[in-house]
Design an enzyme around this catalytic site. Structure first.
Site, PDB file in Angstrom:
ATOM      1  CB  ALA A   1      -0.874  -0.111   1.339  1.00 54.74           C
ATOM      2  CE1 TYR A   2       4.997   5.801   3.064  1.00 51.37           C
ATOM      3  CE2 TYR A   2       6.992   4.515   2.161  1.00 51.37           C
ATOM      4  CZ  TYR A   2       6.512   5.603   2.938  1.00 51.37           C
ATOM      5  OH  TYR A   2       7.331   6.487   2.858  1.00 51.37           O
TER       6      TYR A   2
END
Ligand code: ZN
Length: 702
Positions: A589-590
């Site tokens: 996600a990051y």
């Protein structure tokens, strides 16, 4: 005006400072502070006070001395050391001289200091020496100036204050003024105070309290006179304050860009300053009123203001607040006309320019704008703030004169020019080389975190004005509290949620309303989350994306038109990550949302280059904390990484250190330095990424 004297406070000053400095100087310090606490008496270092006493020399002999306020001290917070001892007998003897030019006088004052390391005493020291009384107080009281700065001012003063007050015509501050004061006192030994037309008030007494109370009493009389004789009702403002603020946010960046000084340096072609505005109902009533232009475009109340405000303000009326192109043309025409007038003034007074003194620039420091209020310019927030405070008091006094039905009369052109170019005044403003980002305005998102706070600190240390933005709350408040203690008005907290376009727009507008524009945006706010792709909660992913990707997009979209309107280029720095180039497992996600942000910034570098807006990225590897501020990102990621690698916190830090080529611990201040590298434009670079990771070959951008 109410007397602020308190026996208890006076006794407190005597017990605190008496043992080291003597009771007389302790009380001098106390009543000087009382004067300084009243902006309607003195503003920003204006006014001066003294007390006569004695000093002891090396042989134990006592000599008469006068303790006079030294330049560079402000009555509002003066300490006993702010009054320096000068040989009183030597000063009294100066009365034998027919004249003493400023430079020679300052040399003489310095030569007569009791302690040669003292700062230079006030230019008005001879005045204080020639008045026989023990305590002497000199202020530039608004109410007194409202009486003197009008046609027939002398008669007004007599009518308002009575015959016990001696009145002196305008004489330049300095030695000749001192001679005139001495002469007037010879003629009027019964006088209890003196008004200097278009300059201020002088009171004296045998005690600190007597001299102070005399000032308060006369100012009170002047105020009562002004109130009692007002017969013309002022028109109300036609622009509501919220509309004025909306206009201000449109006008300020354009004006700031046009006012920015040309440097001749192709990397940083313009040096902008800071604008501070007055949009109070009183200021709006003044500039919106019919016939305001004539009242507004008139000389300052007293000569020592004009070094901050210039002799005259510019006037910009009929602006088209909704059409940027037209607005720019209109403002440019106003500034061109102002510059032409200023050059004419320089030419007419060329013979009065002191030798070796260069003319000042031809830009206004104060611009009056119906529908907005007043915009004041300075090299930084402090300088612009001084011009703003002086202007607010000037408007109030001019309004009082208008209410009397009288016409304002300030200094004439020759007097204005002589004061503007006085050698000492020029020296007072002498620019020591400013820090790299002086006058620049930056906005930092995610400021309350480890990297964000370090970036703010780096920018503030380099002289920038910093709008530190984050979600509202105690973390942001604590950060800004610290910053304001260290950097004063150059630090400002702004609540901003990067996920909301309206919040981003409002945050930028707040910086513009406070300081006039924007030069640097640091996009730093970010969120992290640890989960494999299979486990990843889609709602959580969207949340991360809203901060990391959408947040970046909102900042770029809102900042671009603002920088374009300002027209002097700008810089954007995105705090990217080494994960863009070398992602880690369970960190999808990051890595993905930051990669999108990184790409958006690269696109912005392509789209904004033609406006001299540079967009660059810094990509740090793991930063754990900055001082006491823990990295939020690592609070999220650290435990997972520690578990995965079977390490404790110190072990994890060592792991990250040992994996880079330089075996370097990457710190928040390193990231700040990389931002500064771009912000100070050391190289002609845009769209580039500067790794801050100790050397990680796998994540080197290519
Ligand atoms: Zn003065």
């Amino acid at each position: 005006m109410r007397s602020r004297w308190s026996d208890d406070e006076a006794a407190g000053f005597v017990s605190r400072h008496g043992p080291g400095h003597g009771e007389a100087l302790a009380l001098r310090t106390y009543t000087s502070r009382l004067l300084g606490a009243e902006p309607e008496l003195v503003l920003h270092g204006g006014g001066n006070t003294s007390v006569k006493g004695e000093v002891e020399d090396l042989f134990g002999e006592r000599r008469e001395a006068i303790f006079v306020k030294a330049s560079g001290h402000d009555l509002a917070d003066i300490a006993p050391e702010g009054h320096v001892a000068v040989d009183l007998a030597a000063l009294r003897r100066l009365r034998e001289l027919p004249d003493l030019p400023d430079v020679a006088m300052v040399r003489e004052l310095r030569a007569r200091l009791h302690d040669p390391d003292s700062p230079t005493p006030s230019i008005e020291t001879p005045v204080h020496a020639f008045v026989p009384a023990r305590y002497v107080d000199h202020t530039h009281a608004d109410a007194i100036l409202a009486l003197t700065n009008q046609r027939g001012g002398e008669a007004r003063v007599r009518e308002a204050l009575g015959e016990e007050v001696a009145v002196l015509p305008y004489v330049h501050a300095g030695f000749r003024l001192a001679l005139e004061v001495a002469r007037a006192l010879d003629e009027r030994p019964d006088a209890t105070a003196m008004v200097w037309l278009r300059h201020g008030l002088l009171t004296w007494g045998e005690s600190a309290r007597e001299s102070y109370e005399r000032t308060i009493e006369l100012v009170t009389r002047a105020e009562a006179y002004l109130a009692g004789h007002a017969r013309v009702r002022a028109a109300a403002a036609t622009t509501p304050p919220e509309e004025a603020r909306r206009h201000l946010v449109r006008v300020a960046p354009v004006l700031r860009g046009l006012l920015a000084e040309e440097t001749g340096d192709p990397d940083r072609p313009r040096r902008p300053g800071v604008l501070r505005a007055i949009t109070t109902p009183e200021a709006l009533a003044f500039v919106d009123a019919p016939g305001a232009r004539e009242r507004a475009v008139s000389p300052p109340l007293t000569a020592d203001h004009l070094i901050r405000t210039k002799a005259l303000p510019a006037w910009a009326e009929g602006l088209d607040f909704d059409d940027d192109g037209r607005l720019r043309e209109q403002l440019a025409a106003v500034l061109d006309a102002y510059a032409a007038d200023y050059r004419g003034y320089l030419e007419r007074n060329a013979a009065r320019l002191p030798e070796g003194v260069e003319p000042f620039d031809a830009r206004p420091r104060v611009v009056m704008i119906p529908g907005v209020g007043v915009v004041c310019a300075g090299d930084d927030a402090r300088a612009a703030g001084i011009a703003r405070d002086i202007t607010a008091h000037t408007l109030a006094a001019k309004a009082k004169i208008a209410a009397l039905g009288a016409s304002y009369q300030g200094l004439d052109e020759a007097q204005l020019f002589a004061m503007e170019y006085r050698v000492q005044q020029v020296a007072k403003l002498g620019r020591s080389s400013p820090p790299a980002l002086a006058g620049r305005i930056a906005l930092v998102t995610g400021a309350a975190g480890a990297i964000g706070s370090a970036i703010c600190e780096g920018l503030l240390a380099a002289g920038a004005h910093v709008a530190a933005t984050d979600l509202p709350g105690p973390r942001l408040d604590a950060l800004v509290g610290e910053q304001r203690t260290r950097h004063g008005e150059r630090a400002r907290g702004v609540a901003l949620d990067v996920t909301e376009p309206a919040s981003v727009a409002a945050g930028l507008a707040e910086a513009v309303a406070a300081w006039g524009g924007l030069d640097l945006v640091v996009i730093n706010a970010g969120l992290a989350h640890v989960a494999s792709l299979e486990e990843l909660d889609l709602g959580r992913y969207a949340e991360i994306e809203r901060v990391n990707t959408h947040g970046t997009l909102h900042l770029l979209r809102e900042a671009a038109p603002l920088l374009r309107r300002q027209g002097i280029g700008g810089d954007v720095v995105l705090v990217s990550t080494k994960n863009v180039f070398a992602p880690g497992a369970r960190f999808g996600a990051y890595s993905a949302t930051k990669a999108a942000a990184h790409q958006l910034a690269r696109i912005a570098s392509l789209e904004l280059a033609e406006h001299d807006v540079r967009v660059n990225m810094v990509s740090p590897d793991a930063v754990f904390a900055h001082g006491e501020r823990r990295s939020g990102l690592w609070a999220e990621v650290g435990p997972d990484r520690m578990r995965a690698r079977g390490l404790d916190e110190q072990g994890l830090e060592a792991y990250y250190r040992d994996r880079n080529l330089l075996k370097a611990r990457v710190e928040a201040r390193h990231v700040a330095n990389a931002v500064l590298f771009f912000a100070t434009r050391q190289t002609p670079t845009t769209g580039a990424t500067l790794p801050v990771d100790g050397g990680l070959p796998d994540s080197t951008p290519r």
